[in-house]
Scaffold this motif. Structure first.
Motif, PDB file in Angstrom:
ATOM      1  N   ARG A  70       9.355 -32.232   0.847  1.00 55.62           N
ATOM      2  CA  ARG A  70       7.898 -31.527   1.461  1.00 55.62           C
ATOM      3  C   ARG A  70       6.860 -31.587   0.492  1.00 55.62           C
ATOM      4  O   ARG A  70       6.562 -31.141  -0.446  1.00 55.62           O
ATOM      5  CB  ARG A  70       8.213 -29.992   1.814  1.00 55.62           C
ATOM      6  N   TRP A  71       6.095 -32.901   0.962  1.00 53.40           N
ATOM      7  CA  TRP A  71       5.006 -33.312  -0.033  1.00 53.40           C
ATOM      8  C   TRP A  71       3.919 -32.157   0.039  1.00 53.40           C
ATOM      9  O   TRP A  71       3.717 -31.264   1.153  1.00 53.40           O
ATOM     10  CB  TRP A  71       4.117 -34.316   0.454  1.00 53.40           C
ATOM     11  N   LEU A  72       3.214 -31.912  -1.087  1.00 54.50           N
ATOM     12  CA  LEU A  72       2.071 -31.089  -1.157  1.00 54.50           C
ATOM     13  C   LEU A  72       0.884 -31.422  -0.210  1.00 54.50           C
ATOM     14  O   LEU A  72       0.563 -32.677  -0.196  1.00 54.50           O
ATOM     15  CB  LEU A  72       1.533 -30.763  -2.545  1.00 54.50           C
ATOM     16  N   ASP A  73       0.282 -30.619   0.449  1.00 54.24           N
ATOM     17  CA  ASP A  73      -0.773 -30.988   1.355  1.00 54.24           C
ATOM     18  C   ASP A  73      -2.102 -30.752   0.205  1.00 54.24           C
ATOM     19  O   ASP A  73      -2.061 -30.544  -0.717  1.00 54.24           O
ATOM     20  CB  ASP A  73      -1.165 -30.125   2.587  1.00 54.24           C
ATOM     21  N   GLY A  74      -3.259 -31.114   0.988  1.00 52.63           N
ATOM     22  CA  GLY A  74      -4.487 -31.305   0.050  1.00 52.63           C
ATOM     23  C   GLY A  74      -4.653 -29.961  -0.614  1.00 52.63           C
ATOM     24  O   GLY A  74      -5.323 -29.989  -1.900  1.00 52.63           O
ATOM     25  N   ARG A  75      -4.665 -28.746  -0.021  1.00 56.48           N
ATOM     26  CA  ARG A  75      -5.016 -27.415  -0.416  1.00 56.48           C
ATOM     27  C   ARG A  75      -3.856 -27.264  -1.594  1.00 56.48           C
ATOM     28  O   ARG A  75      -4.323 -26.609  -2.555  1.00 56.48           O
ATOM     29  CB  ARG A  75      -4.974 -26.624   0.598  1.00 56.48           C
ATOM     30  N   GLU A  76      -2.712 -27.333  -1.321  1.00 53.25           N
ATOM     31  CA  GLU A  76      -1.823 -27.154  -2.483  1.00 53.25           C
ATOM     32  C   GLU A  76      -1.609 -28.167  -3.682  1.00 53.25           C
ATOM     33  O   GLU A  76      -1.616 -27.686  -4.857  1.00 53.25           O
ATOM     34  CB  GLU A  76      -0.242 -27.573  -1.672  1.00 53.25           C
ATOM     35  N   ARG A  77      -2.059 -29.400  -3.479  1.00 50.26           N
ATOM     36  CA  ARG A  77      -2.301 -30.167  -4.389  1.00 50.26           C
ATOM     37  C   ARG A  77      -3.388 -29.669  -5.351  1.00 50.26           C
ATOM     38  O   ARG A  77      -3.351 -29.601  -6.534  1.00 50.26           O
ATOM     39  CB  ARG A  77      -2.300 -31.832  -3.799  1.00 50.26           C
ATOM     40  N   HIS A  78      -4.634 -29.623  -4.683  1.00 55.60           N
ATOM     41  CA  HIS A  78      -5.758 -29.067  -5.454  1.00 55.60           C
ATOM     42  C   HIS A  78      -5.333 -27.805  -6.281  1.00 55.60           C
ATOM     43  O   HIS A  78      -5.990 -27.604  -7.594  1.00 55.60           O
ATOM     44  CB  HIS A  78      -6.778 -28.762  -4.497  1.00 55.60           C
ATOM     45  N   ALA A  79      -4.682 -26.891  -5.643  1.00 55.60           N
ATOM     46  CA  ALA A  79      -4.115 -25.606  -6.347  1.00 55.60           C
ATOM     47  C   ALA A  79      -3.356 -25.915  -7.466  1.00 55.60           C
ATOM     48  O   ALA A  79      -3.555 -25.372  -8.720  1.00 55.60           O
ATOM     49  CB  ALA A  79      -3.439 -24.554  -5.403  1.00 55.60           C
ATOM     50  N   TRP A  80      -2.451 -26.943  -7.293  1.00 57.39           N
ATOM     51  CA  TRP A  80      -1.424 -27.023  -8.125  1.00 57.39           C
ATOM     52  C   TRP A  80      -2.173 -27.753  -9.581  1.00 57.39           C
ATOM     53  O   TRP A  80      -2.015 -27.334 -10.621  1.00 57.39           O
ATOM     54  CB  TRP A  80      -0.406 -28.042  -8.041  1.00 57.39           C
ATOM     55  N   MET A  81      -3.229 -28.821  -9.426  1.00 56.01           N
ATOM     56  CA  MET A  81      -3.646 -29.434 -10.381  1.00 56.01           C
ATOM     57  C   MET A  81      -4.821 -28.636 -11.052  1.00 56.01           C
ATOM     58  O   MET A  81      -4.985 -28.538 -12.086  1.00 56.01           O
ATOM     59  CB  MET A  81      -4.515 -30.532  -9.854  1.00 56.01           C
ATOM     60  N   THR A  82      -5.319 -27.546 -10.024  1.00 56.54           N
ATOM     61  CA  THR A  82      -6.309 -26.396 -10.800  1.00 56.54           C
ATOM     62  C   THR A  82      -5.295 -25.618 -11.953  1.00 56.54           C
ATOM     63  O   THR A  82      -5.683 -25.135 -12.999  1.00 56.54           O
ATOM     64  CB  THR A  82      -6.884 -25.535  -9.795  1.00 56.54           C
ATOM     65  N   LEU A  83      -4.111 -25.230 -11.416  1.00 57.07           N
ATOM     66  CA  LEU A  83      -3.349 -24.374 -12.159  1.00 57.07           C
ATOM     67  C   LEU A  83      -2.855 -25.164 -13.382  1.00 57.07           C
ATOM     68  O   LEU A  83      -3.145 -24.489 -14.579  1.00 57.07           O
ATOM     69  CB  LEU A  83      -2.022 -24.053 -11.377  1.00 57.07           C
ATOM     70  N   LEU A  84      -2.500 -26.505 -13.331  1.00 56.80           N
ATOM     71  CA  LEU A  84      -2.191 -27.241 -14.683  1.00 56.80           C
ATOM     72  C   LEU A  84      -3.542 -27.047 -15.510  1.00 56.80           C
ATOM     73  O   LEU A  84      -3.309 -27.099 -16.715  1.00 56.80           O
ATOM     74  CB  LEU A  84      -1.678 -28.693 -14.315  1.00 56.80           C
ATOM     75  N   ALA A  85      -4.597 -27.535 -15.035  1.00 55.25           N
ATOM     76  CA  ALA A  85      -5.876 -27.858 -15.905  1.00 55.25           C
ATOM     77  C   ALA A  85      -6.204 -26.160 -16.656  1.00 55.25           C
ATOM     78  O   ALA A  85      -6.516 -26.405 -17.749  1.00 55.25           O
ATOM     79  CB  ALA A  85      -6.915 -28.288 -15.018  1.00 55.25           C
ATOM     80  N   THR A  86      -6.155 -25.147 -15.853  1.00 59.36           N
ATOM     81  CA  THR A  86      -6.353 -24.030 -16.261  1.00 59.36           C
ATOM     82  C   THR A  86      -5.480 -23.410 -17.384  1.00 59.36           C
ATOM     83  O   THR A  86      -5.912 -23.019 -18.397  1.00 59.36           O
ATOM     84  CB  THR A  86      -6.339 -22.937 -14.820  1.00 59.36           C
ATOM     85  N   THR A  87      -4.100 -23.606 -17.364  1.00 59.96           N
ATOM     86  CA  THR A  87      -3.228 -23.068 -18.307  1.00 59.96           C
ATOM     87  C   THR A  87      -3.182 -24.052 -19.424  1.00 59.96           C
ATOM     88  O   THR A  87      -3.302 -23.593 -20.504  1.00 59.96           O
ATOM     89  CB  THR A  87      -1.869 -23.092 -17.641  1.00 59.96           C
ATOM     90  N   ALA A  88      -3.592 -25.387 -19.314  1.00 65.43           N
ATOM     91  CA  ALA A  88      -3.573 -26.050 -20.548  1.00 65.43           C
ATOM     92  C   ALA A  88      -4.834 -25.742 -21.182  1.00 65.43           C
ATOM     93  O   ALA A  88      -4.975 -25.607 -22.451  1.00 65.43           O
ATOM     94  CB  ALA A  88      -3.788 -27.611 -19.854  1.00 65.43           C
ATOM     95  N   ARG A  89      -6.095 -25.730 -20.705  1.00 63.07           N
ATOM     96  CA  ARG A  89      -7.182 -25.265 -21.261  1.00 63.07           C
ATOM     97  C   ARG A  89      -7.273 -23.815 -21.711  1.00 63.07           C
ATOM     98  O   ARG A  89      -7.692 -23.644 -23.071  1.00 63.07           O
ATOM     99  CB  ARG A  89      -8.455 -25.358 -20.485  1.00 63.07           C
ATOM    100  N   LEU A  90      -6.614 -22.837 -21.176  1.00 62.78           N
ATOM    101  CA  LEU A  90      -6.499 -21.403 -21.539  1.00 62.78           C
ATOM    102  C   LEU A  90      -5.467 -21.447 -22.716  1.00 62.78           C
ATOM    103  O   LEU A  90      -5.970 -20.877 -23.809  1.00 62.78           O
ATOM    104  CB  LEU A  90      -5.913 -20.535 -20.504  1.00 62.78           C
ATOM    105  N   ASP A  91      -4.437 -22.181 -22.915  1.00 63.89           N
ATOM    106  CA  ASP A  91      -3.553 -22.158 -23.859  1.00 63.89           C
ATOM    107  C   ASP A  91      -4.224 -22.766 -25.021  1.00 63.89           C
ATOM    108  O   ASP A  91      -4.296 -22.102 -26.401  1.00 63.89           O
ATOM    109  CB  ASP A  91      -2.169 -23.042 -23.694  1.00 63.89           C
ATOM    110  N   GLY A  92      -5.034 -23.619 -24.886  1.00 64.35           N
ATOM    111  CA  GLY A  92      -5.692 -24.494 -25.910  1.00 64.35           C
ATOM    112  C   GLY A  92      -6.913 -23.508 -26.673  1.00 64.35           C
ATOM    113  O   GLY A  92      -7.098 -23.507 -27.845  1.00 64.35           O
ATOM    114  N   ALA A  93      -7.485 -22.935 -25.701  1.00 64.78           N
ATOM    115  CA  ALA A  93      -8.506 -22.026 -26.360  1.00 64.78           C
ATOM    116  C   ALA A  93      -8.119 -20.874 -27.029  1.00 64.78           C
ATOM    117  O   ALA A  93      -8.458 -20.576 -28.182  1.00 64.78           O
ATOM    118  CB  ALA A  93      -9.725 -21.644 -24.921  1.00 64.78           C
TER     119      ALA A  93
END
Length: 155
Positions: free
Chosen positions: A5-28
């Motif tokens: 069940r491939w991610l649709d556009g909204r799901e992919r965007h949410a997933w990539m945003t989650l990855l970026a947010t957790t990485a930046r928050l952890d780093g900060a």
């Protein structure tokens, strides 16, 4: 591949945003902890988990599970914390195969000293960007995801 069940556009965007947010928050938060308390965020988390345990003590295996660390990683971290006299390792009286990690008074003092700056950073980097309603939504969303994840350690 037909059963994926491939991610649709909204799901992919949410997933990539989650990855970026957790990485930046952890780093900060890690940079803040290094700068203000001279320890990595992972060590602060270990001290915090021990501070909340009965007698400020946990089995090393439980500490690894709580922090989602491997046995070798938690052992290395606790060894470094022992060098600071913040944690004491000792054999478990009722299970000779287990080792206990105990937060010392010196470690508790280091945790208490580091906490205000850490809380300010969490507030600045996370909660100040959200409304009260969004904080509730975030809690509910993360709770729903967490409740369906398996327990246990990661490598």
């Amino acid at each position: 591949m037909d059963d994926v069940r491939w991610l649709d556009g909204r799901e992919r965007h949410a997933w990539m945003t989650l990855l970026a947010t957790t990485a930046r928050l952890d780093g900060a938060l890690d940079r803040q902890m290094q700068r203000d308390a001279g320890m990595p965020l992972a060590y602060y988390q270990i001290l915090a988990m021990l501070s909340e345990a009965p007698q400020r003590t946990l089995r090393m295996t439980d500490l690894a599970e709580i922090t989602q660390s491997s046995q070798s990683r938690i052992s290395h971290a606790v060894k470094r914390l022992e060098l600071q006299s913040w944690v004491l390792r000792r054999p478990c009286a009722d299970d000779r195969r287990s080792t206990l990690a105990q937060l010392t008074d010196t470690g508790h003092a280091a945790l208490v000293a580091a906490a205000p700056a850490h809380v300010r950073a969490v507030r600045t980097h996370l909660f100040d960007a959200l409304s009260s309603e969004q904080v509730g939504q975030l809690r509910d969303i993360l709770g729903a995801v967490l409740s369906q994840l398996p327990d246990g350690q990661t490598g």
